[in-house]
Write a protein that holds these residues in place. Structure first.
Motif, PDB file in Angstrom:
ATOM      1  N   THR A  42       0.834  -1.196   0.000  1.00  0.00           N
ATOM      2  CA  THR A  42       0.000   0.000   0.000  1.00  0.00           C
ATOM      3  C   THR A  42       0.875   1.256   0.000  1.00  0.00           C
ATOM      4  O   THR A  42       1.845   1.353   0.752  1.00  0.00           O
ATOM      5  CB  THR A  42      -0.927   0.020   1.215  1.00  0.00           C
ATOM      6  N   VAL A  43       0.500   2.224  -0.851  1.00  0.00           N
ATOM      7  CA  VAL A  43       1.334   3.415  -1.058  1.00  0.00           C
ATOM      8  C   VAL A  43       0.487   4.681  -0.972  1.00  0.00           C
ATOM      9  O   VAL A  43      -0.635   4.734  -1.479  1.00  0.00           O
ATOM     10  CB  VAL A  43       2.030   3.357  -2.435  1.00  0.00           C
ATOM     11  N   LEU A  44       1.051   5.704  -0.324  1.00  0.00           N
ATOM     12  CA  LEU A  44       0.476   7.049  -0.305  1.00  0.00           C
ATOM     13  C   LEU A  44       1.400   7.958  -1.111  1.00  0.00           C
ATOM     14  O   LEU A  44       2.609   7.955  -0.894  1.00  0.00           O
ATOM     15  CB  LEU A  44       0.361   7.554   1.135  1.00  0.00           C
ATOM     16  N   VAL A  45       0.844   8.727  -2.040  1.00  0.00           N
ATOM     17  CA  VAL A  45       1.629   9.617  -2.893  1.00  0.00           C
ATOM     18  C   VAL A  45       1.370  11.066  -2.475  1.00  0.00           C
ATOM     19  O   VAL A  45       0.222  11.497  -2.392  1.00  0.00           O
ATOM     20  CB  VAL A  45       1.265   9.437  -4.381  1.00  0.00           C
ATOM     21  N   VAL A  46       2.475  11.810  -2.228  1.00  0.00           N
ATOM     22  CA  VAL A  46       2.357  13.196  -1.768  1.00  0.00           C
ATOM     23  C   VAL A  46       3.183  14.095  -2.673  1.00  0.00           C
ATOM     24  O   VAL A  46       4.411  13.953  -2.755  1.00  0.00           O
ATOM     25  CB  VAL A  46       2.862  13.343  -0.314  1.00  0.00           C
ATOM     26  N   ASP A  47       2.530  15.021  -3.365  1.00  0.00           N
ATOM     27  CA  ASP A  47       3.239  16.004  -4.198  1.00  0.00           C
ATOM     28  C   ASP A  47       2.293  17.162  -4.463  1.00  0.00           C
ATOM     29  O   ASP A  47       1.116  16.938  -4.767  1.00  0.00           O
ATOM     30  CB  ASP A  47       3.700  15.383  -5.519  1.00  0.00           C
ATOM     31  N   PRO A  58       4.655  24.010  -0.245  1.00  0.00           N
ATOM     32  CA  PRO A  58       4.221  25.153   0.561  1.00  0.00           C
ATOM     33  C   PRO A  58       3.491  24.666   1.806  1.00  0.00           C
ATOM     34  O   PRO A  58       2.928  23.567   1.831  1.00  0.00           O
ATOM     35  CB  PRO A  58       3.278  25.901  -0.386  1.00  0.00           C
ATOM     36  N   GLY A  59       3.539  25.475   2.848  1.00  0.00           N
ATOM     37  CA  GLY A  59       2.912  25.056   4.092  1.00  0.00           C
ATOM     38  C   GLY A  59       3.800  24.063   4.812  1.00  0.00           C
ATOM     39  O   GLY A  59       4.985  24.319   5.045  1.00  0.00           O
ATOM     40  N   LEU A  60       3.257  22.922   5.143  1.00  0.00           N
ATOM     41  CA  LEU A  60       4.016  21.883   5.847  1.00  0.00           C
ATOM     42  C   LEU A  60       4.871  21.121   4.834  1.00  0.00           C
ATOM     43  O   LEU A  60       4.356  20.448   3.953  1.00  0.00           O
ATOM     44  CB  LEU A  60       3.052  20.922   6.551  1.00  0.00           C
ATOM     45  N   SER A 115      -1.831  16.624  -1.555  1.00  0.00           N
ATOM     46  CA  SER A 115      -1.219  17.741  -2.255  1.00  0.00           C
ATOM     47  C   SER A 115      -0.359  18.607  -1.350  1.00  0.00           C
ATOM     48  O   SER A 115       0.270  19.559  -1.816  1.00  0.00           O
ATOM     49  CB  SER A 115      -2.301  18.604  -2.910  1.00  0.00           C
ATOM     50  N   ASP A 116      -0.324  18.286  -0.055  1.00  0.00           N
ATOM     51  CA  ASP A 116       0.542  19.041   0.857  1.00  0.00           C
ATOM     52  C   ASP A 116       0.844  18.186   2.084  1.00  0.00           C
ATOM     53  O   ASP A 116       0.271  17.106   2.275  1.00  0.00           O
ATOM     54  CB  ASP A 116      -0.093  20.374   1.265  1.00  0.00           C
ATOM     55  N   GLY A 117       1.743  18.700   2.917  1.00  0.00           N
ATOM     56  CA  GLY A 117       2.186  17.927   4.064  1.00  0.00           C
ATOM     57  C   GLY A 117       1.106  17.666   5.092  1.00  0.00           C
ATOM     58  O   GLY A 117       1.017  16.575   5.659  1.00  0.00           O
ATOM     59  N   ALA A 118       0.268  18.662   5.350  1.00  0.00           N
ATOM     60  CA  ALA A 118      -0.792  18.491   6.340  1.00  0.00           C
ATOM     61  C   ALA A 118      -1.767  17.393   5.922  1.00  0.00           C
ATOM     62  O   ALA A 118      -2.188  16.556   6.738  1.00  0.00           O
ATOM     63  CB  ALA A 118      -1.529  19.815   6.556  1.00  0.00           C
ATOM     64  N   GLU A 119      -2.122  17.395   4.646  1.00  0.00           N
ATOM     65  CA  GLU A 119      -3.024  16.361   4.127  1.00  0.00           C
ATOM     66  C   GLU A 119      -2.348  14.995   4.195  1.00  0.00           C
ATOM     67  O   GLU A 119      -2.996  13.982   4.486  1.00  0.00           O
ATOM     68  CB  GLU A 119      -3.408  16.697   2.689  1.00  0.00           C
ATOM     69  N   ALA A 120      -1.041  14.960   3.976  1.00  0.00           N
ATOM     70  CA  ALA A 120      -0.300  13.704   4.049  1.00  0.00           C
ATOM     71  C   ALA A 120      -0.327  13.127   5.460  1.00  0.00           C
ATOM     72  O   ALA A 120      -0.500  11.914   5.644  1.00  0.00           O
ATOM     73  CB  ALA A 120       1.152  13.925   3.607  1.00  0.00           C
ATOM     74  N   THR A 172       7.067  14.188   7.393  1.00  0.00           N
ATOM     75  CA  THR A 172       7.659  12.887   7.712  1.00  0.00           C
ATOM     76  C   THR A 172       7.809  12.713   9.210  1.00  0.00           C
ATOM     77  O   THR A 172       7.477  11.660   9.776  1.00  0.00           O
ATOM     78  CB  THR A 172       9.034  12.746   7.035  1.00  0.00           C
ATOM     79  N   GLU A 173       8.307  13.746   9.873  1.00  0.00           N
ATOM     80  CA  GLU A 173       8.519  13.689  11.318  1.00  0.00           C
ATOM     81  C   GLU A 173       7.197  13.466  12.056  1.00  0.00           C
ATOM     82  O   GLU A 173       7.105  12.648  12.977  1.00  0.00           O
ATOM     83  CB  GLU A 173       9.179  14.978  11.795  1.00  0.00           C
ATOM     84  N   ARG A 174       6.155  14.170  11.648  1.00  0.00           N
ATOM     85  CA  ARG A 174       4.852  14.034  12.313  1.00  0.00           C
ATOM     86  C   ARG A 174       4.235  12.657  12.049  1.00  0.00           C
ATOM     87  O   ARG A 174       3.636  12.055  12.950  1.00  0.00           O
ATOM     88  CB  ARG A 174       3.902  15.131  11.836  1.00  0.00           C
TER      89      ARG A 174
END
Length: 218
Positions: free
Chosen positions: A3-8, A58-60, A34-39, A66-68
């Motif tokens: 299972t994979v999550l794609v973030v870009d 932009p944003g997170l 589309s952003d770190g918070a959503e990831a 990754t840390e969160r």
């Protein structure tokens, strides 16, 4: 099924990655962000095995995301691969320091991408240890103000294995150098990572340099 999550944050890049992964056997895309918070939110909801994480958003950004994600994840934590334009990138170094397992260049071909997902999901190194070493040596000198690292809890053998890992040796090479089995090398590494609260082999390499156990350029 992996299972994979794609973030870009760039739609076309993200859509291309998702389409490629969905067409590959044995891989399931469980989400795209589309952003770190959503990831961070999707990682908590979907618990993917692998995350392809854009580093500059932009944003997170990818480092903080990754840390969160790793901080809130239950075992086994997802394995994060950073997507970047340049291999010698300070942002990539920051992501490895935060616990990412490795990185992929955005101009890597489809075969390279697909070949990276499976071994990383199983806990194996993504690329030659020498690549990690080159990246870490480029930026380890710049970590001014980093909290001190205490290696006092490690045994002499664990310190020895950690030093050789940071020098770019593979598990078979370390086993041969120390006259022990590969399984024993893995045991020492796993105990080291547990004691130091590390999430990846790459993070262990960063820790070895920042603690002074290994000196860049020597």
């Amino acid at each position: 099924m992996i299972t994979v999550l794609v973030v870009d944050d760039q739609f076309l890049i993200r859509a291309g990655l998702v389409g490629l992964l969905r067409a590959a056997p044995g891989i399931e895309v469980v989400g795209e962000a589309s952003d770190g918070a959503e990831a961070v939110a999707l990682a908590a909801e979907k618990a993917p095995e692998v995350i392809l994480m854009d580093i500059r958003m932009p944003g997170l950004n990818g480092i903080d995301a990754t840390e969160r994600i790793l901080a809130q994840a239950a075992d086994p934590a997802p394995r994060t691969l950073v997507l970047t334009t340049f291999d010698l990138d300070e942002y990539v170094y920051g992501a490895l320091r935060a616990g990412a397992c490795g990185f992929l260049l955005k101009d890597s071909g489809p075969e390279r991408l697909l070949a990276a997902v499976a071994p990383v999901s199983g806990g194996d190194a993504l690329f030659a240890p020498s690549v990690t070493r080159r990246l870490v040596e480029a930026y380890a000198r710049q970590t001014v103000g980093a909290p001190p690292v205490d290696l006092g809890t490690l045994t002499n053998r664990e310190r020895e294995v950690l030093k050789l890992i940071a020098r770019g040796l593979s598990n078979p090479e370390i086993a041969d150098r120390l006259f022990i089995s590969e399984a024993t090398v893995k045991t020492h590494l796993n105990r080291t990572m547990t004691k130091l609260d590390l999430d990846s082999r790459a993070q262990a390499v960063v820790m070895a340099y920042e603690s002074g156990l290994v000196t860049p350029g020597r």
